[in-house]
Write a protein that holds these residues in place. Structure first.
Motif, PDB file in Angstrom:
ATOM      1  N   ALA A 406       0.828  -1.204   0.000  1.00  0.00           N
ATOM      2  CA  ALA A 406       0.000   0.000   0.000  1.00  0.00           C
ATOM      3  C   ALA A 406       0.864   1.256   0.000  1.00  0.00           C
ATOM      4  CB  ALA A 406      -0.935  -0.014   1.215  1.00  0.00           C
ATOM      5  N   TYR A 407       1.954   1.215   0.777  1.00  0.00           N
ATOM      6  CA  TYR A 407       2.867   2.361   0.815  1.00  0.00           C
ATOM      7  C   TYR A 407       3.542   2.559  -0.547  1.00  0.00           C
ATOM      8  CZ  TYR A 407       6.818   5.312   2.095  1.00  0.00           C
ATOM      9  OH  TYR A 407       7.730   6.331   2.142  1.00  0.00           O
ATOM     10  N   ILE A 408       3.987   1.466  -1.166  1.00  0.00           N
ATOM     11  CA  ILE A 408       4.613   1.560  -2.491  1.00  0.00           C
ATOM     12  C   ILE A 408       3.641   2.186  -3.488  1.00  0.00           C
ATOM     13  CG2 ILE A 408       5.474   0.207  -4.441  1.00  0.00           C
ATOM     14  CD1 ILE A 408       6.607  -1.786  -2.343  1.00  0.00           C
ATOM     15  N   SER A 409       2.395   1.720  -3.479  1.00  0.00           N
ATOM     16  CA  SER A 409       1.397   2.262  -4.412  1.00  0.00           C
ATOM     17  C   SER A 409       1.181   3.754  -4.172  1.00  0.00           C
ATOM     18  CB  SER A 409       0.071   1.510  -4.254  1.00  0.00           C
ATOM     19  OG  SER A 409       0.220   0.154  -4.609  1.00  0.00           O
ATOM     20  N   LYS A 410       1.132   4.153  -2.902  1.00  0.00           N
ATOM     21  CA  LYS A 410       0.941   5.568  -2.579  1.00  0.00           C
ATOM     22  C   LYS A 410       2.099   6.415  -3.079  1.00  0.00           C
ATOM     23  CE  LYS A 410       1.789   7.315   1.543  1.00  0.00           C
ATOM     24  NZ  LYS A 410       1.693   7.654   2.998  1.00  0.00           N
ATOM     25  N   ARG A 411       3.329   5.951  -2.847  1.00  0.00           N
ATOM     26  CA  ARG A 411       4.499   6.730  -3.278  1.00  0.00           C
ATOM     27  C   ARG A 411       4.634   6.731  -4.799  1.00  0.00           C
ATOM     28  NH1 ARG A 411       6.146  10.323  -2.130  1.00  0.00           N
ATOM     29  NH2 ARG A 411       8.425  10.180  -2.046  1.00  0.00           N
ATOM     30  N   GLU A 412       4.268   5.647  -5.455  1.00  0.00           N
ATOM     31  CA  GLU A 412       4.292   5.636  -6.930  1.00  0.00           C
ATOM     32  C   GLU A 412       3.301   6.668  -7.471  1.00  0.00           C
ATOM     33  OE1 GLU A 412       5.623   1.150  -8.269  1.00  0.00           O
ATOM     34  OE2 GLU A 412       3.515   1.490  -7.808  1.00  0.00           O
ATOM     35  N   GLU A 413       2.128   6.759  -6.859  1.00  0.00           N
ATOM     36  CA  GLU A 413       1.134   7.731  -7.304  1.00  0.00           C
ATOM     37  C   GLU A 413       1.610   9.149  -7.032  1.00  0.00           C
ATOM     38  OE1 GLU A 413      -3.551   8.872  -6.385  1.00  0.00           O
ATOM     39  OE2 GLU A 413      -2.738   6.939  -5.751  1.00  0.00           O
ATOM     40  N   GLN A 414       2.230   9.366  -5.877  1.00  0.00           N
ATOM     41  CA  GLN A 414       2.688  10.715  -5.524  1.00  0.00           C
ATOM     42  C   GLN A 414       3.820  11.196  -6.419  1.00  0.00           C
ATOM     43  OE1 GLN A 414       3.598  10.023  -1.386  1.00  0.00           O
ATOM     44  NE2 GLN A 414       1.609  10.771  -0.663  1.00  0.00           N
ATOM     45  N   THR A 415       4.717  10.289  -6.822  1.00  0.00           N
ATOM     46  CA  THR A 415       5.889  10.696  -7.608  1.00  0.00           C
ATOM     47  C   THR A 415       5.691  10.512  -9.106  1.00  0.00           C
ATOM     48  OG1 THR A 415       6.867   8.492  -7.367  1.00  0.00           O
ATOM     49  CG2 THR A 415       7.478  10.158  -5.729  1.00  0.00           C
ATOM     50  N   GLY A 416       4.669   9.758  -9.490  1.00  0.00           N
ATOM     51  CA  GLY A 416       4.438   9.513 -10.910  1.00  0.00           C
ATOM     52  C   GLY A 416       5.471   8.601 -11.539  1.00  0.00           C
ATOM     53  N   ARG A 417       6.152   7.802 -10.744  1.00  0.00           N
ATOM     54  CA  ARG A 417       7.137   6.864 -11.294  1.00  0.00           C
ATOM     55  C   ARG A 417       7.024   5.524 -10.584  1.00  0.00           C
ATOM     56  NH1 ARG A 417      11.893  10.282  -8.664  1.00  0.00           N
ATOM     57  NH2 ARG A 417      12.018  11.220 -10.730  1.00  0.00           N
ATOM     58  N   THR A 418       7.408   4.484 -11.291  1.00  0.00           N
ATOM     59  CA  THR A 418       7.383   3.137 -10.733  1.00  0.00           C
ATOM     60  C   THR A 418       8.450   3.002  -9.655  1.00  0.00           C
ATOM     61  OG1 THR A 418       6.659   2.295 -12.864  1.00  0.00           O
ATOM     62  CG2 THR A 418       7.569   0.680 -11.336  1.00  0.00           C
ATOM     63  N   ASN A 419       8.146   2.219  -8.640  1.00  0.00           N
ATOM     64  CA  ASN A 419       9.132   1.916  -7.601  1.00  0.00           C
ATOM     65  C   ASN A 419      10.451   1.499  -8.250  1.00  0.00           C
ATOM     66  OD1 ASN A 419      10.604   0.963  -5.413  1.00  0.00           O
ATOM     67  ND2 ASN A 419       9.081  -0.547  -4.773  1.00  0.00           N
ATOM     68  N   PRO A 420      11.552   2.233  -7.980  1.00  0.00           N
ATOM     69  CA  PRO A 420      12.823   1.880  -8.635  1.00  0.00           C
ATOM     70  C   PRO A 420      13.314   0.480  -8.276  1.00  0.00           C
ATOM     71  CG  PRO A 420      13.142   3.581  -6.950  1.00  0.00           C
ATOM     72  CD  PRO A 420      11.682   3.441  -7.145  1.00  0.00           C
ATOM     73  N   MET A 421      12.832  -0.091  -7.197  1.00  0.00           N
ATOM     74  CA  MET A 421      13.217  -1.472  -6.879  1.00  0.00           C
ATOM     75  C   MET A 421      12.703  -2.445  -7.933  1.00  0.00           C
ATOM     76  SD  MET A 421      15.203  -1.665  -4.310  1.00  0.00           S
ATOM     77  CE  MET A 421      15.174  -3.438  -4.096  1.00  0.00           C
ATOM     78  N   TYR A 422      11.629  -2.066  -8.627  1.00  0.00           N
ATOM     79  CA  TYR A 422      11.065  -2.935  -9.661  1.00  0.00           C
ATOM     80  C   TYR A 422      11.725  -2.739 -11.022  1.00  0.00           C
ATOM     81  CZ  TYR A 422       7.209  -3.485  -6.292  1.00  0.00           C
ATOM     82  OH  TYR A 422       6.449  -3.733  -5.172  1.00  0.00           O
ATOM     83  N   THR A 423      12.374  -1.601 -11.224  1.00  0.00           N
ATOM     84  CA  THR A 423      12.907  -1.282 -12.551  1.00  0.00           C
ATOM     85  C   THR A 423      14.415  -1.476 -12.674  1.00  0.00           C
ATOM     86  OG1 THR A 423      13.143   1.055 -11.950  1.00  0.00           O
ATOM     87  CG2 THR A 423      11.048   0.386 -12.939  1.00  0.00           C
ATOM     88  N   ASN A 424      15.136  -1.569 -11.556  1.00  0.00           N
ATOM     89  CA  ASN A 424      16.601  -1.681 -11.594  1.00  0.00           C
ATOM     90  C   ASN A 424      17.032  -3.140 -11.751  1.00  0.00           C
ATOM     91  OD1 ASN A 424      18.467   0.923 -10.761  1.00  0.00           O
ATOM     92  ND2 ASN A 424      16.305   1.137 -10.194  1.00  0.00           N
ATOM     93  N   LEU A 425      16.748  -3.713 -12.886  1.00  0.00           N
ATOM     94  CA  LEU A 425      17.042  -5.132 -13.087  1.00  0.00           C
ATOM     95  C   LEU A 425      18.519  -5.378 -13.379  1.00  0.00           C
ATOM     96  CD1 LEU A 425      13.894  -6.205 -15.130  1.00  0.00           C
ATOM     97  CD2 LEU A 425      14.255  -6.198 -12.652  1.00  0.00           C
ATOM     98  N   GLY A 426      19.247  -4.350 -13.773  1.00  0.00           N
ATOM     99  CA  GLY A 426      20.681  -4.505 -14.028  1.00  0.00           C
ATOM    100  C   GLY A 426      21.539  -4.104 -12.842  1.00  0.00           C
ATOM    101  N   TRP A 427      20.975  -4.166 -11.648  1.00  0.00           N
ATOM    102  CA  TRP A 427      21.636  -3.693 -10.429  1.00  0.00           C
ATOM    103  C   TRP A 427      22.961  -4.383 -10.173  1.00  0.00           C
ATOM    104  CZ3 TRP A 427      22.525  -7.434  -6.732  1.00  0.00           C
ATOM    105  CH2 TRP A 427      21.838  -8.636  -6.916  1.00  0.00           C
ATOM    106  N   HIS A 428      23.127  -5.646 -10.619  1.00  0.00           N
ATOM    107  CA  HIS A 428      24.319  -6.429 -10.290  1.00  0.00           C
ATOM    108  C   HIS A 428      25.453  -6.240 -11.283  1.00  0.00           C
ATOM    109  CE1 HIS A 428      22.424  -8.840 -13.340  1.00  0.00           C
ATOM    110  NE2 HIS A 428      21.420  -9.157 -12.538  1.00  0.00           N
ATOM    111  N   GLY A 429      25.213  -5.474 -12.365  1.00  0.00           N
ATOM    112  CA  GLY A 429      26.262  -5.218 -13.343  1.00  0.00           C
ATOM    113  C   GLY A 429      26.575  -6.389 -14.245  1.00  0.00           C
ATOM    114  N   LYS A 430      25.693  -7.394 -14.245  1.00  0.00           N
ATOM    115  CA  LYS A 430      25.924  -8.599 -15.051  1.00  0.00           C
ATOM    116  C   LYS A 430      24.799  -8.783 -16.061  1.00  0.00           C
ATOM    117  CE  LYS A 430      29.485  -9.711 -12.438  1.00  0.00           C
ATOM    118  NZ  LYS A 430      30.872  -9.723 -12.939  1.00  0.00           N
ATOM    119  N   GLY A 431      24.424  -7.711 -16.732  1.00  0.00           N
ATOM    120  CA  GLY A 431      23.309  -7.757 -17.661  1.00  0.00           C
ATOM    121  C   GLY A 431      22.024  -7.296 -16.993  1.00  0.00           C
ATOM    122  N   ASP A 432      20.918  -7.376 -17.724  1.00  0.00           N
ATOM    123  CA  ASP A 432      19.648  -6.848 -17.217  1.00  0.00           C
ATOM    124  C   ASP A 432      18.655  -7.932 -16.826  1.00  0.00           C
ATOM    125  OD1 ASP A 432      20.377  -4.195 -17.380  1.00  0.00           O
ATOM    126  OD2 ASP A 432      19.722  -3.995 -19.451  1.00  0.00           O
ATOM    127  N   ALA A 433      19.080  -9.173 -16.806  1.00  0.00           N
ATOM    128  CA  ALA A 433      18.163 -10.253 -16.429  1.00  0.00           C
ATOM    129  C   ALA A 433      18.295 -10.564 -14.944  1.00  0.00           C
ATOM    130  CB  ALA A 433      18.462 -11.498 -17.254  1.00  0.00           C
TER     131      ALA A 433
END
Length: 465
Positions: A406-433
């Motif tokens: 619920a908090y994630i949904s509220k902050r996504e609505e307030q900022t107009g962007r998807t939770n960066p935890m969901y979009t940073n798939l290349g976080w490990h530097g070993k590709g984007d999977a």
């Protein structure tokens, strides 16, 4: 002399990887921080200060913008792109401040300083030890003198790296908290450390060959903190000698803590356990904040920038996610915080929800420690977070998950962007999977030696992203 300027100066100590509970000012039984203890006695110490997004890059982004991870769009160590908010050096620079950053060149969170100075904070010298804080002082103290001679007020940001691995404090600090035999062949406590393949070569590159006792490595961390504390006194004395004390706001904090021998996250700062999330915050400003005050309320790292601006008398309409803590200092707190959204995107991609009673950790992909997908800790009964009760308490898991979502949904609505935890798939530097198994993560993630570790945060790497 800037001691006569109307605008106050600011010195912000951003101490990388400093655990609150390893500081004597926070009740640690070893006298690791006598000089910072004195500073705290002259100002305000915040007892429950949290850095909710691990590691360095999102933490400093939050510290230097007043925004949470939704506001900055930063959660990963290897963040790609800019920080999505105005930074403290940008604000102060527009107001006529000289701004200097020491030890943070190239990080996206350090945008906006006039001057960037580097120092050796990773590799040992000929002695085999690494005098990080002295290396910092060698560039910071001449710069402090230069800034003091200018008519402009200044903002000096100091990124100390002593508690960050490698823990290699110079003599006598390497043995002031250890009197045993670190090479006792009957002590097997370092075996799991050396058997953790992703980190083994890095740890062996700086832990002296033959060390068998984990307590020795722990003592190196404490020694590094004590050594840095002594060197910080050198800086504080310089401030005093230059006549700057009365007109200078000093803030001491950290981006995150450190896992030492807990939770199998050996001598690093990943994992969403409190040893990583809880950090120090000390503020000294003569005449503007009381001496010897301790604030027990929960505070967060995004509170630092609005608090600094309030204490400096700067009216900047930034709409921070954090709050000005000055009312807390005067026992009239604003919005009390009881629940926190916590994230980690370093060597594992996880998020969670922390209340005073419970800690929920949920993996967004399998981790290289082969930990369960869901962890739940009763912080009242198990403050060290050693007993995962997720299976015994499914209703609590469901409740906390719902509150988190619920908090994630509220902050996504307030900022107009998807939770960066969901979009940073290349976080490990070993590709984007994303990793599909813990074994894959274990086999893929590897630090190497100290040079490779330094390169993970180096300017060249950021430029290539």
């Amino acid at each position: 002399m800037s001691g006569s300027t109307k605008k106050p100066n600011l010195i912000l100590f951003g101490i990388d990887s400093l655990r609150r509970d390893r500081m004597s000012s926070y009740g640690y039984g070893k006298l690791t921080t006598p000089h910072l203890d004195k500073l705290a006695g002259e100002g305000v110490l915040f007892e429950q200060h949290f850095s909710p997004s691990i590691p360095t890059t999102p933490a400093y982004a939050s510290m230097l913008t007043g925004k949470d991870c939704f506001g900055t769009d930063v959660v990963a160590l290897r963040h790609k792109g800019a920080v999505g908010a105005k930074t403290l050096p940008e604000v102060l620079g527009e107001l006529g401040y000289n701004t200097t950053c020491v030890g943070f060149t190239g990080n996206p969170s350090s945008r906006g300083f006039d001057t960037y100075l580097d120092y050796e904070a990773w590799l040992p010298g000929e002695s085999g030890r690494c005098p990080k804080a002295e290396n910092l002082n060698e560039v910071a103290i001449p710069e402090l003198n230069r800034l003091a001679e200018d008519d402009k007020p200044f903002f000096l940001f100091l990124r100390h790296m002593d508690p960050h691995s490698p823990y290699l404090p110079p003599k006598p600090y390497e043995r002031i908290f250890y009197g045993g035999d670190e090479m006792d062949p009957s002590n097997p406590s370092m075996e799991p450390v050396y058997n953790f393949k992703p980190f083994a070569d890095f740890l062996k590159s700086w832990i002296p060959e033959g060390v068998t006792d984990e307590a020795y490595v722990n003592a190196q961390y404490d020694g590094a903190v004590a050594y840095m504390d002594a060197c910080i006194q050198n800086l504080l004395q310089t401030v005093d000698s230059l006549g700057l004390t009365e007109d200078t706001l000093i803030v001491v904090t950290s981006d995150h803590g450190e896992t030492l021998y807990e939770h199998d996250c050996f001598f690093d700062h990943h994992g969403l356990y409190d040893c990583t999330l809880v950090v120090p915050l000390i503020i000294k400003y003569p005449g503007k904040v009381p001496s010897g005050k301790r604030v027990t309320d929960v505070t967060v790292i995004s509170d630092i920038m609005p608090t600094i601006l309030e204490l400096m008398g700067i009216d900047e309409q930034l709409e921070p996610d954090g709050q000005n803590l000055v009312p807390f200092i005067h026992d009239d707190p604003g919005r009390r915080v009881s629940e926190l959204y916590i994230t980690e995107c370093t060597w594992m991609r996880k998020h969670g929800w922390r209340t005073p009673h419970w800690k929920l950790i949920r993996a967004l992909e399998p981790d290289f420690h082969f930990k369960p997908e869901v962890e739940l800790y009763n912080l009242i009964e198990d403050p060290q977070e050693n007993n995962n009760v997720a299976e015994q308490e499914p209703e609590i898991v469901e409740l906390l998950t719902a509150r988190m979502e619920a908090y994630i949904s509220k902050r996504e609505e307030q900022t107009g962007r998807t939770n960066p935890m969901y979009t940073n798939l290349g976080w490990h530097g070993k590709g984007d999977a994303p990793f599909t198994s813990s074994q894959q993560a274990y086999d893929t993630l590897y630090i190497g030696d100290s040079r490779n570790a330094r390169a993970l945060q180096a300017k060249e790497l950021n430029k290539s992203k």
